[in-house]
Write a protein that holds these residues in place. Structure first.
Motif, PDB file in Angstrom:
ATOM      1  N   MET A  98       0.197  -1.185  -0.305  1.00 38.55           N
ATOM      2  CA  MET A  98       0.299   0.224  -0.101  1.00 38.55           C
ATOM      3  C   MET A  98       0.603   1.105   0.400  1.00 38.55           C
ATOM      4  SD  MET A  98      -2.905  -1.238   2.687  1.00 38.55           S
ATOM      5  CE  MET A  98      -3.492   0.236   3.298  1.00 38.55           C
ATOM      6  N   THR A  99       0.674   2.596  -0.103  1.00 39.53           N
ATOM      7  CA  THR A  99       0.908   3.919  -0.067  1.00 39.53           C
ATOM      8  C   THR A  99       1.877   4.196   0.621  1.00 39.53           C
ATOM      9  OG1 THR A  99      -1.005   4.840  -0.150  1.00 39.53           O
ATOM     10  CG2 THR A  99      -0.056   5.069  -2.170  1.00 39.53           C
ATOM     11  N   ASP A 100       0.782   3.624   1.923  1.00 44.92           N
ATOM     12  CA  ASP A 100       1.594   3.635   3.143  1.00 44.92           C
ATOM     13  C   ASP A 100       3.028   3.431   3.895  1.00 44.92           C
ATOM     14  OD1 ASP A 100       0.199   2.177   4.515  1.00 44.92           O
ATOM     15  OD2 ASP A 100      -0.859   2.891   5.589  1.00 44.92           O
ATOM     16  N   GLY A 101       3.256   1.904   2.911  1.00 42.21           N
ATOM     17  CA  GLY A 101       4.247   1.298   2.969  1.00 42.21           C
ATOM     18  C   GLY A 101       4.292  -0.301   3.615  1.00 42.21           C
ATOM     19  N   ARG A 102       2.658  -0.367   3.506  1.00 45.96           N
ATOM     20  CA  ARG A 102       2.482  -1.265   5.194  1.00 45.96           C
ATOM     21  C   ARG A 102       1.643  -2.471   4.003  1.00 45.96           C
ATOM     22  NH1 ARG A 102      -3.433   0.097   7.854  1.00 45.96           N
ATOM     23  NH2 ARG A 102      -3.350   1.364   6.003  1.00 45.96           N
ATOM     24  N   THR A 103       2.273  -3.601   4.257  1.00 49.60           N
ATOM     25  CA  THR A 103       1.750  -5.235   3.271  1.00 49.60           C
ATOM     26  C   THR A 103       0.566  -5.659   3.986  1.00 49.60           C
ATOM     27  OG1 THR A 103       3.875  -4.504   2.581  1.00 49.60           O
ATOM     28  CG2 THR A 103       3.040  -6.722   2.157  1.00 49.60           C
ATOM     29  N   LEU A 104      -0.307  -6.102   3.483  1.00 47.68           N
ATOM     30  CA  LEU A 104      -1.312  -6.488   3.816  1.00 47.68           C
ATOM     31  C   LEU A 104      -1.083  -7.974   3.128  1.00 47.68           C
ATOM     32  CD1 LEU A 104      -4.497  -4.853   4.017  1.00 47.68           C
ATOM     33  CD2 LEU A 104      -2.950  -5.316   5.746  1.00 47.68           C
ATOM     34  N   VAL A 105      -1.858  -9.369   3.417  1.00 49.10           N
ATOM     35  CA  VAL A 105      -1.332 -10.987   2.735  1.00 49.10           C
ATOM     36  C   VAL A 105      -2.597 -11.246   3.873  1.00 49.10           C
ATOM     37  CG1 VAL A 105      -0.623 -12.779   3.062  1.00 49.10           C
ATOM     38  CG2 VAL A 105       1.295 -10.963   2.925  1.00 49.10           C
ATOM     39  N   ARG A 164     -14.875  -2.456  -9.193  1.00 54.67           N
ATOM     40  CA  ARG A 164     -14.663  -1.623 -11.046  1.00 54.67           C
ATOM     41  C   ARG A 164     -13.440  -0.245 -10.062  1.00 54.67           C
ATOM     42  NH1 ARG A 164     -19.972  -0.963 -15.078  1.00 54.67           N
ATOM     43  NH2 ARG A 164     -20.802  -2.835 -14.276  1.00 54.67           N
ATOM     44  N   ASP A 165     -13.258  -0.357  -8.833  1.00 53.76           N
ATOM     45  CA  ASP A 165     -12.425   0.970  -8.576  1.00 53.76           C
ATOM     46  C   ASP A 165     -11.668   0.389  -7.984  1.00 53.76           C
ATOM     47  OD1 ASP A 165     -14.191   3.134  -9.526  1.00 53.76           O
ATOM     48  OD2 ASP A 165     -15.918   2.118  -6.628  1.00 53.76           O
ATOM     49  N   CYS A 166     -11.541  -0.935  -8.017  1.00 55.41           N
ATOM     50  CA  CYS A 166      -9.883  -1.401  -7.952  1.00 55.41           C
ATOM     51  C   CYS A 166     -10.489  -2.380  -6.464  1.00 55.41           C
ATOM     52  CB  CYS A 166      -8.911  -0.765  -8.345  1.00 55.41           C
ATOM     53  SG  CYS A 166      -8.644  -1.186 -10.574  1.00 55.41           S
ATOM     54  N   ASN A 167     -10.902  -1.272  -5.254  1.00 50.65           N
ATOM     55  CA  ASN A 167     -10.665  -2.189  -4.314  1.00 50.65           C
ATOM     56  C   ASN A 167     -10.990  -3.325  -4.246  1.00 50.65           C
ATOM     57  OD1 ASN A 167     -11.320   1.090  -2.721  1.00 50.65           O
ATOM     58  ND2 ASN A 167     -13.711  -0.058  -4.051  1.00 50.65           N
ATOM     59  N   VAL A 168     -10.323  -3.683  -3.152  1.00 57.45           N
ATOM     60  CA  VAL A 168      -9.901  -5.722  -2.866  1.00 57.45           C
ATOM     61  C   VAL A 168     -10.992  -6.330  -1.332  1.00 57.45           C
ATOM     62  CG1 VAL A 168      -8.326  -7.421  -2.978  1.00 57.45           C
ATOM     63  CG2 VAL A 168      -8.155  -5.635  -4.376  1.00 57.45           C
ATOM     64  N   ILE A 169     -10.944  -7.063  -1.207  1.00 57.51           N
ATOM     65  CA  ILE A 169     -10.819  -7.836  -1.096  1.00 57.51           C
ATOM     66  C   ILE A 169     -10.670  -8.751  -0.436  1.00 57.51           C
ATOM     67  CG2 ILE A 169     -13.043  -8.430   1.350  1.00 57.51           C
ATOM     68  CD1 ILE A 169     -13.601  -5.396   0.413  1.00 57.51           C
ATOM     69  N   LEU A 170      -9.384  -8.771   1.215  1.00 59.42           N
ATOM     70  CA  LEU A 170      -8.944 -10.174   1.393  1.00 59.42           C
ATOM     71  C   LEU A 170      -8.973 -10.799   3.103  1.00 59.42           C
ATOM     72  CD1 LEU A 170      -5.530  -8.618   1.592  1.00 59.42           C
ATOM     73  CD2 LEU A 170      -6.371 -10.130  -0.819  1.00 59.42           C
ATOM     74  N   GLY A 171      -9.429 -11.811   2.643  1.00 56.32           N
ATOM     75  CA  GLY A 171      -9.915 -12.736   3.900  1.00 56.32           C
ATOM     76  C   GLY A 171      -8.682 -12.887   5.098  1.00 56.32           C
ATOM     77  N   LEU A 211     -10.859 -10.066   8.022  1.00 53.73           N
ATOM     78  CA  LEU A 211     -11.543  -9.729   6.723  1.00 53.73           C
ATOM     79  C   LEU A 211     -11.390  -7.609   6.511  1.00 53.73           C
ATOM     80  CD1 LEU A 211     -13.259 -10.782   4.352  1.00 53.73           C
ATOM     81  CD2 LEU A 211     -15.513  -9.210   5.831  1.00 53.73           C
ATOM     82  N   ALA A 212      -9.936  -7.556   5.272  1.00 54.57           N
ATOM     83  CA  ALA A 212      -9.869  -6.392   5.397  1.00 54.57           C
ATOM     84  C   ALA A 212     -10.137  -6.083   3.602  1.00 54.57           C
ATOM     85  CB  ALA A 212      -8.618  -6.144   5.114  1.00 54.57           C
ATOM     86  N   MET A 213     -10.567  -4.881   3.999  1.00 56.00           N
ATOM     87  CA  MET A 213     -10.656  -4.210   2.409  1.00 56.00           C
ATOM     88  C   MET A 213     -10.104  -3.222   1.964  1.00 56.00           C
ATOM     89  SD  MET A 213     -12.295  -1.454   0.639  1.00 56.00           S
ATOM     90  CE  MET A 213     -12.750  -0.348   1.126  1.00 56.00           C
TER      91      MET A 213
END
Length: 108
Positions: free
Chosen positions: A36-43, A51-58, A80-82
């Motif tokens: 992400m732009t703030d330097g965090r990484t989500l796995v 359509r807005d390229c938002n991503v949902i991760l479980g 669960l993260a958006m």
């Protein structure tokens, strides 16, 4: 009189759209690493996008940006993260095995 040779622009647009959809569907429930732009990484597991390229991760875990490049520290469990599309810098699909890594770019 206008003659058409081959598929119309609309038909080829629909075809490329369905190909993109098939590729996305092939990634469902795969582990993804999103920077992400703030330097965090989500796995976590890729569940859906829009359509807005938002991503949902479980089953997501967050890794903070570390000053020490060799250690990322302990992950924070998010569940669960958006992730808003405008905050996504890069997305990587984590291959479960060598076969998955080789098959990712191949046409099925």
């Amino acid at each position: 009189m206008i003659e058409e040779n081959g598929p119309s622009a609309h038909e080829s647009e629909v075809s490329s759209s369905s190909q993109a959809r098939q590729k996305l569907e092939g990634l469902l429930n795969k582990n993804m690493r999103i920077r992400m732009t703030d330097g965090r990484t989500l796995v976590g597991l890729f569940l859906c996008t829009d359509r807005d390229c938002n991503v949902i991760l479980g089953s997501a875990q967050e890794f903070l940006k570390s000053s020490d490049t060799f250690s990322q520290g302990e992950p924070r469990v998010l569940g669960l993260a958006m992730i808003p599309g405008h905050h996504v810098v890069s997305i990587e699909v984590e291959a479960d095995s060598l076969e998955d890594a080789e098959g990712f770019g191949a046409n099925h």
